[in-house]
Write a protein that holds these residues in place. Structure first.
Motif, mmCIF file in Angstrom:
data_model
loop_
_atom_site.group_PDB
_atom_site.id
_atom_site.type_symbol
_atom_site.label_atom_id
_atom_site.label_comp_id
_atom_site.label_asym_id
_atom_site.label_seq_id
_atom_site.Cartn_x
_atom_site.Cartn_y
_atom_site.Cartn_z
ATOM 1 N N THR A 32 0.832 -1.207 0.000
ATOM 2 C CA THR A 32 0.000 0.000 0.000
ATOM 3 C C THR A 32 0.867 1.257 0.000
ATOM 4 N N SER A 46 -6.734 9.146 2.733
ATOM 5 C CA SER A 46 -6.793 7.682 2.745
ATOM 6 C C SER A 46 -6.918 7.091 1.354
ATOM 7 N N GLN A 66 -5.230 -0.038 -0.899
ATOM 8 C CA GLN A 66 -5.679 0.528 0.376
ATOM 9 C C GLN A 66 -6.911 -0.212 0.880
ATOM 10 N N ARG A 67 -7.841 -0.518 -0.014
ATOM 11 C CA ARG A 67 -9.059 -1.221 0.397
ATOM 12 C C ARG A 67 -8.745 -2.666 0.794
ATOM 13 N N HIS A 69 -5.992 -3.698 2.085
ATOM 14 C CA HIS A 69 -5.338 -3.596 3.389
ATOM 15 C C HIS A 69 -6.366 -3.332 4.493
ATOM 16 N N ALA A 70 -7.294 -2.440 4.232
ATOM 17 C CA ALA A 70 -8.332 -2.142 5.227
ATOM 18 C C ALA A 70 -9.178 -3.385 5.505
ATOM 19 N N ASN A 71 -9.536 -4.119 4.458
ATOM 20 C CA ASN A 71 -10.330 -5.324 4.641
ATOM 21 C C ASN A 71 -9.544 -6.364 5.442
ATOM 22 N N GLU A 74 -9.715 -5.409 9.017
ATOM 23 C CA GLU A 74 -11.050 -5.654 9.555
ATOM 24 C C GLU A 74 -11.240 -7.111 9.967
#
Length: 151
Positions: A32, A46, A66-67, A69-71, A74
């Protein structure tokens, strides 16, 4: 007083839950960060805007990284916990399913960021991580949890 017995082969569980999963998180961060630099998206933003994505294909790729990584963030902590708990009763099975989760999350990351499919649809390559995560949850709740409730 409650005594928890750690199985002899619990080391594989720890290797997956406290080794492989955090290492994959570190890899997510590196990818990322590199994508952010290539997309020229400054901190503290972000995500790249739609305008940035239209002007620079790297911006869309950054958004996908980025998404992904965020997932990952989570889902990683609960998966680590499920693996550690399920491993108390089913150490080899928990380690194996946890390793499968890491494998499918790696495919998810690769597909999301590098497949070239629009809107990150390449992430579907690793979508089976949900099955592994569900299996670990089930082993934790119905396998180990049932034993703890009877105490």
């Amino acid at each position: 007083m409650v005594a928890i017995t750690i199985p002899e082969n619990y080391g594989a569980v720890i290797t997956v839950a406290l080794g492989a999963i955090p290492v994959l998180g570190f890899v997510h961060g590196i990818i990322t960060g590199r994508q952010r630099k290539a997309a020229k998206v400054p901190y503290p933003h972000s995500y790249a805007t739609q305008e940035q994505c239209r002007e620079n294909a790297k911006a869309e790729q950054f958004n996908c990284a980025q998404r992904a990584h965020a997932n990952f963030l989570e889902n990683a902590s609960q998966t680590m916990l499920f693996t550690l708990v399920a491993g108390l009763k089913y150490p080899q099975l928990a380690a194996g399913i946890g390793a499968a989760w890491v494998f499918f999350r790696t495919l998810f990351l690769y597909g999301y960021v590098y497949s070239g499919k629009p809107q990150g649809k390449g992430r579907m390559m690793g979508g089976f991580f949900w099955l592994a995560q569900g299996a670990l949850w089930g082993l934790s709740v119905f396998g180990v949890g049932r034993d703890l409730i009877s105490i």
